[in-house]
Every structure is written in C-alpha cells, then in structure tokens.
Scaffold this motif. Structure first.
Motif, short mmCIF file in Angstrom:
data_model
loop_
_atom_site.label_atom_id
_atom_site.label_comp_id
_atom_site.label_asym_id
_atom_site.label_seq_id
_atom_site.Cartn_x
_atom_site.Cartn_y
_atom_site.Cartn_z
N ASN A 1 58.48 -5.01 60.57
CA ASN A 1 59.59 -5.01 61.51
C ASN A 1 60.29 -6.36 61.53
OD1 ASN A 1 59.49 -2.41 62.44
ND2 ASN A 1 58.05 -2.87 64.07
N LYS A 2 61.44 -6.37 62.14
CA LYS A 2 62.22 -7.60 62.31
C LYS A 2 61.82 -8.34 63.58
CE LYS A 2 65.00 -6.65 58.83
NZ LYS A 2 64.43 -6.95 57.58
N LEU A 3 61.00 -7.71 64.40
CA LEU A 3 60.59 -8.32 65.67
C LEU A 3 59.42 -9.26 65.47
CD1 LEU A 3 60.57 -5.16 67.96
CD2 LEU A 3 62.29 -6.95 67.90
N SER A 4 59.35 -10.27 66.32
CA SER A 4 58.16 -11.13 66.35
C SER A 4 57.13 -10.49 67.27
CB SER A 4 58.53 -12.52 66.86
OG SER A 4 58.88 -12.45 68.23
N ALA A 5 55.91 -10.97 67.22
CA ALA A 5 54.87 -10.45 68.11
C ALA A 5 55.25 -10.70 69.56
CB ALA A 5 53.53 -11.11 67.79
N LYS A 6 55.85 -11.85 69.85
CA LYS A 6 56.25 -12.18 71.21
C LYS A 6 57.30 -11.20 71.72
CE LYS A 6 58.17 -15.93 74.07
NZ LYS A 6 58.25 -15.09 75.19
N GLU A 7 58.32 -10.92 70.92
CA GLU A 7 59.36 -9.99 71.33
C GLU A 7 58.79 -8.59 71.59
OE1 GLU A 7 63.18 -11.82 68.90
OE2 GLU A 7 61.73 -10.56 67.83
N ASP A 8 57.90 -8.17 70.70
CA ASP A 8 57.29 -6.85 70.84
C ASP A 8 56.40 -6.79 72.08
OD1 ASP A 8 56.73 -4.19 69.84
OD2 ASP A 8 54.74 -4.95 69.33
N PHE A 9 55.56 -7.81 72.27
CA PHE A 9 54.65 -7.85 73.42
C PHE A 9 55.44 -7.90 74.72
CE2 PHE A 9 51.37 -10.25 76.01
CZ PHE A 9 50.52 -9.18 76.17
N ASP A 10 56.48 -8.72 74.76
CA ASP A 10 57.30 -8.83 75.97
C ASP A 10 57.93 -7.48 76.33
OD1 ASP A 10 56.67 -11.49 76.12
OD2 ASP A 10 58.66 -12.22 75.57
N ALA A 11 58.45 -6.78 75.34
CA ALA A 11 59.06 -5.48 75.59
C ALA A 11 58.04 -4.49 76.14
CB ALA A 11 59.69 -4.94 74.31
N LYS A 12 56.84 -4.51 75.60
CA LYS A 12 55.79 -3.60 76.07
C LYS A 12 55.33 -3.97 77.49
CE LYS A 12 54.00 -2.09 71.61
NZ LYS A 12 55.24 -2.22 70.89
N LEU A 13 55.18 -5.27 77.76
CA LEU A 13 54.76 -5.70 79.10
C LEU A 13 55.81 -5.33 80.15
CD1 LEU A 13 53.18 -9.24 78.58
CD2 LEU A 13 52.02 -7.18 79.36
N VAL A 14 57.05 -5.63 79.87
CA VAL A 14 58.12 -5.34 80.83
C VAL A 14 58.24 -3.83 81.03
CG1 VAL A 14 60.60 -5.48 81.24
CG2 VAL A 14 59.35 -7.49 80.43
N GLY A 15 58.03 -3.05 79.97
CA GLY A 15 58.06 -1.61 80.11
C GLY A 15 56.90 -1.06 80.92
N ALA A 16 55.76 -1.74 80.86
CA ALA A 16 54.57 -1.27 81.56
C ALA A 16 54.51 -1.72 83.01
CB ALA A 16 53.32 -1.77 80.83
N ILE A 17 55.08 -2.87 83.30
CA ILE A 17 55.01 -3.44 84.65
C ILE A 17 56.42 -3.49 85.21
CG2 ILE A 17 54.30 -5.44 86.00
CD1 ILE A 17 52.21 -5.96 83.78
N SER A 18 56.74 -2.53 86.03
CA SER A 18 58.12 -2.35 86.49
C SER A 18 58.62 -3.49 87.37
CB SER A 18 58.26 -1.02 87.23
OG SER A 18 57.38 -0.99 88.34
#
Length: 124
Positions: free
Chosen positions: A64-81
């Motif tokens: 992917n073109k995403l970094s681990a930080k970008e991916d993790f941040d997107a997942k965290l923000v999606g999980a914790i409203s």
C-alpha cells in the motif's frame, strides 16, 4: 511494567468508515496486539501494531501507499468514536485499559488473611 492485556481491550472492532480507502486492505476486521511490555502509550501501540500487524509476515500492507502510522490512526479513529486523531484514540484506549485492569489489594497478594501478619513477617 509488563502489561498483560486482555485481548478484548486491544482488539479493535472498527467501524465501516475506517475500512475505506484510507486503511490497509490487508488488515480488515479485528486484530489483537499481544505481549506488550512497558507503559501504554500511543507510540508503544503504534510500534506494536507496526511489528505485529502491519509488517508481519504475510501482510499485504507493505504494498500500500499508506504508512503504518496512517493506517493505525485511521483504524483507531474508526474504532473510538470520541477521538479525532490517532494519538487521542490511543490515549483513550490506554486509559480504558488501565481503568479496567484487575486490581488486587496488597493483603490478597499472598492470600493469607487481612491482618498483614504474613506480609510483615515475609517482607521485613
């Protein structure tokens, strides 16, 4: 300090909004971070996510073109409203983990009563 984390606390069930093009397609659904050592911080969670999930053998995230930080941040923000950033979500997650940790009173450590006689004799 070694954190024995219940998988329920660090298993992220993220909302559909986090599964859009902003996250790694190779990591979909819940994941668990295990055997975390140290104080729970966003940086530690990101480091463990990178090594245990994003860069793990067989992961397709490296393509992917995403970094681990970008991916993790997107997942965290999606999980914790309640969070607007990955760092804020990580802080909320760590606080929830510590708040829900099992606390054992000192008198129960040796399970020898409540008068502290055993502890006084053993530790002195």
């Amino acid at each position: 300090m070694r954190l024995f984390v219940a998988s329920a606390l660090l298993t992220l069930h993220f909302a559909p909004k986090a599964r859009a093009q902003t996250t790694c397609d190779g990591v979909s659904g819940p994941f668990t971070l295990s055997d975390i050592t140290g104080q729970c911080t966003y940086d530690l969670l990101l480091e463990e996510y990178t090594s245990q999930v994003f860069d793990a053998m067989g992961s397709t995230c490296a393509e992917n073109k995403l970094s681990a930080k970008e991916d993790f941040d997107a997942k965290l923000v999606g999980a914790i409203s309640d969070a607007t950033t990955g760092e804020e979500a990580g802080d909320i997650l760590c606080k929830a983990m510590y708040d829900n940790a099992v606390q054992v009173p000192f008198t129960n450590a040796a399970d020898k009563g409540t008068d502290l006689n055993f502890e006084q004799m053993f530790y002195n």
